[in-house]
Write a protein that holds these residues in place. Structure first.
Motif, PDB file in Angstrom:
ATOM      1  N   TYR A 282       0.956  -1.192  -0.081  1.00 31.13           N
ATOM      2  CA  TYR A 282       0.078  -0.032   0.196  1.00 31.13           C
ATOM      3  C   TYR A 282       0.844   1.331   0.012  1.00 31.13           C
ATOM      4  CZ  TYR A 282      -3.723  -3.232   1.006  1.00 31.13           C
ATOM      5  OH  TYR A 282      -4.428  -4.307   1.082  1.00 31.13           O
ATOM      6  N   GLU A 283       0.473   2.113  -0.872  1.00 27.95           N
ATOM      7  CA  GLU A 283       1.412   3.387  -0.919  1.00 27.95           C
ATOM      8  C   GLU A 283       0.665   4.612  -0.420  1.00 27.95           C
ATOM      9  OE1 GLU A 283       4.099   5.590  -4.400  1.00 27.95           O
ATOM     10  OE2 GLU A 283       2.729   4.331  -5.010  1.00 27.95           O
ATOM     11  N   CYS A 284       1.210   5.579   0.122  1.00 30.46           N
ATOM     12  CA  CYS A 284       0.764   6.669   0.703  1.00 30.46           C
ATOM     13  C   CYS A 284       0.941   7.785  -0.428  1.00 30.46           C
ATOM     14  CB  CYS A 284       1.457   7.145   1.930  1.00 30.46           C
ATOM     15  SG  CYS A 284       0.785   8.553   2.504  1.00 30.46           S
ATOM     16  N   MET A 285       0.278   8.699  -0.273  1.00 30.78           N
ATOM     17  CA  MET A 285       0.099   9.910  -1.352  1.00 30.78           C
ATOM     18  C   MET A 285       1.700  10.269  -1.507  1.00 30.78           C
ATOM     19  SD  MET A 285      -3.549  11.716  -0.479  1.00 30.78           S
ATOM     20  CE  MET A 285      -2.784  13.134  -0.569  1.00 30.78           C
ATOM     21  N   CYS A 286       2.292  10.379  -0.399  1.00 38.66           N
ATOM     22  CA  CYS A 286       3.808  10.952  -0.241  1.00 38.66           C
ATOM     23  C   CYS A 286       4.763  10.134  -0.700  1.00 38.66           C
ATOM     24  CB  CYS A 286       3.895  11.387   1.199  1.00 38.66           C
ATOM     25  SG  CYS A 286       4.444   9.878   2.096  1.00 38.66           S
ATOM     26  N   GLY A 287       4.288   8.778  -1.276  1.00 42.38           N
ATOM     27  CA  GLY A 287       5.336   7.749  -1.689  1.00 42.38           C
ATOM     28  C   GLY A 287       5.853   6.656  -0.685  1.00 42.38           C
ATOM     29  N   TYR A 288       5.647   6.924   0.531  1.00 45.38           N
ATOM     30  CA  TYR A 288       5.930   5.748   1.546  1.00 45.38           C
ATOM     31  C   TYR A 288       5.016   4.494   1.125  1.00 45.38           C
ATOM     32  CZ  TYR A 288       5.471   3.113   5.652  1.00 45.38           C
ATOM     33  OH  TYR A 288       5.552   1.988   6.365  1.00 45.38           O
ATOM     34  N   MET A 289       5.711   3.410   1.345  1.00 47.29           N
ATOM     35  CA  MET A 289       5.140   2.137   1.048  1.00 47.29           C
ATOM     36  C   MET A 289       4.839   1.387   2.179  1.00 47.29           C
ATOM     37  SD  MET A 289       5.643   0.227  -2.542  1.00 47.29           S
ATOM     38  CE  MET A 289       6.581   1.449  -3.297  1.00 47.29           C
ATOM     39  N   TYR A 290       3.896   0.713   2.661  1.00 46.19           N
ATOM     40  CA  TYR A 290       3.514  -0.236   3.577  1.00 46.19           C
ATOM     41  C   TYR A 290       3.605  -1.721   2.804  1.00 46.19           C
ATOM     42  CZ  TYR A 290       1.853  -3.032   7.179  1.00 46.19           C
ATOM     43  OH  TYR A 290       1.739  -4.397   8.008  1.00 46.19           O
ATOM     44  N   ASP A 291       4.449  -2.636   3.158  1.00 49.10           N
ATOM     45  CA  ASP A 291       4.712  -3.728   2.659  1.00 49.10           C
ATOM     46  C   ASP A 291       4.204  -4.749   3.760  1.00 49.10           C
ATOM     47  OD1 ASP A 291       5.144  -6.260   1.856  1.00 49.10           O
ATOM     48  OD2 ASP A 291       6.980  -5.649   0.821  1.00 49.10           O
ATOM     49  N   GLU A 292       2.845  -5.659   3.532  1.00 49.95           N
ATOM     50  CA  GLU A 292       2.600  -6.343   4.640  1.00 49.95           C
ATOM     51  C   GLU A 292       3.482  -7.428   4.840  1.00 49.95           C
ATOM     52  OE1 GLU A 292      -2.337  -6.456   3.457  1.00 49.95           O
ATOM     53  OE2 GLU A 292      -1.038  -8.093   2.653  1.00 49.95           O
ATOM     54  N   GLU A 293       4.160  -7.850   4.199  1.00 49.61           N
ATOM     55  CA  GLU A 293       5.614  -8.740   4.360  1.00 49.61           C
ATOM     56  C   GLU A 293       6.327  -8.303   5.439  1.00 49.61           C
ATOM     57  OE1 GLU A 293       7.575 -10.889   1.157  1.00 49.61           O
ATOM     58  OE2 GLU A 293       5.728 -11.240   0.247  1.00 49.61           O
ATOM     59  N   LEU A 294       6.690  -6.919   5.334  1.00 52.62           N
ATOM     60  CA  LEU A 294       7.779  -6.396   6.136  1.00 52.62           C
ATOM     61  C   LEU A 294       7.137  -5.935   7.529  1.00 52.62           C
ATOM     62  CD1 LEU A 294       9.717  -4.538   3.363  1.00 52.62           C
ATOM     63  CD2 LEU A 294      10.023  -6.659   4.484  1.00 52.62           C
ATOM     64  N   GLY A 295       5.862  -5.352   7.580  1.00 44.63           N
ATOM     65  CA  GLY A 295       5.247  -4.808   8.532  1.00 44.63           C
ATOM     66  C   GLY A 295       5.781  -3.316   8.729  1.00 44.63           C
ATOM     67  N   GLU A 296       5.747  -2.866   9.848  1.00 47.42           N
ATOM     68  CA  GLU A 296       6.545  -1.637  10.292  1.00 47.42           C
ATOM     69  C   GLU A 296       6.944  -1.619  11.694  1.00 47.42           C
ATOM     70  OE1 GLU A 296       8.320   1.424   9.806  1.00 47.42           O
ATOM     71  OE2 GLU A 296       7.096   1.255   8.054  1.00 47.42           O
ATOM     72  N   PRO A 297       8.038  -2.612  11.822  1.00 45.20           N
ATOM     73  CA  PRO A 297       8.489  -2.872  13.198  1.00 45.20           C
ATOM     74  C   PRO A 297       8.832  -1.632  13.978  1.00 45.20           C
ATOM     75  CG  PRO A 297       9.805  -4.319  11.612  1.00 45.20           C
ATOM     76  CD  PRO A 297       8.830  -3.134  10.841  1.00 45.20           C
ATOM     77  N   GLU A 298       9.220  -0.453  13.767  1.00 44.47           N
ATOM     78  CA  GLU A 298       9.640   0.683  14.221  1.00 44.47           C
ATOM     79  C   GLU A 298       8.204   1.141  15.094  1.00 44.47           C
ATOM     80  OE1 GLU A 298      11.972   3.638  12.540  1.00 44.47           O
ATOM     81  OE2 GLU A 298      13.413   2.111  11.883  1.00 44.47           O
ATOM     82  N   LEU A 299       6.949   0.853  14.607  1.00 38.48           N
ATOM     83  CA  LEU A 299       5.915   1.118  15.053  1.00 38.48           C
ATOM     84  C   LEU A 299       5.031   0.170  15.551  1.00 38.48           C
ATOM     85  CD1 LEU A 299       4.611   3.620  12.206  1.00 38.48           C
ATOM     86  CD2 LEU A 299       5.838   4.308  14.272  1.00 38.48           C
ATOM     87  N   ASP A 300       5.706  -0.986  15.891  1.00 36.70           N
ATOM     88  CA  ASP A 300       5.212  -2.179  16.657  1.00 36.70           C
ATOM     89  C   ASP A 300       4.090  -2.865  15.720  1.00 36.70           C
ATOM     90  OD1 ASP A 300       6.745  -2.073  18.887  1.00 36.70           O
ATOM     91  OD2 ASP A 300       5.527  -0.457  19.693  1.00 36.70           O
ATOM     92  N   ILE A 301       4.457  -2.777  14.423  1.00 43.05           N
ATOM     93  CA  ILE A 301       3.449  -3.477  13.295  1.00 43.05           C
ATOM     94  C   ILE A 301       4.488  -4.714  12.892  1.00 43.05           C
ATOM     95  CG2 ILE A 301       2.003  -3.383  11.504  1.00 43.05           C
ATOM     96  CD1 ILE A 301       1.691  -0.486  12.094  1.00 43.05           C
TER      97      ILE A 301
END
Length: 50
Positions: A3-22
């Protein structure tokens, strides 16, 4: 899935977002509704499936 934010940041379900406890493998629908893009601060509604 990714999933891509309007700003270009991408969230990848495989990687999660460990820095945000995801944990890796967290589906987008399971990401908390109050999630904010770590790059620009926009909410989940600013993201599009790619």
């Amino acid at each position: 899935m990714k999933y891509e934010c309007m700003c270009g940041y991408m969230y990848d379900e495989e990687l999660g977002e460990p820095e945000l406890d995801i944990e890796p493998g967290t589906k987008w629908e399971d990401v908390p509704e109050d999630f904010q893009c770590p790059a620009c601060g926009m909410g989940k509604d600013a993201f599009s499936e790619i």
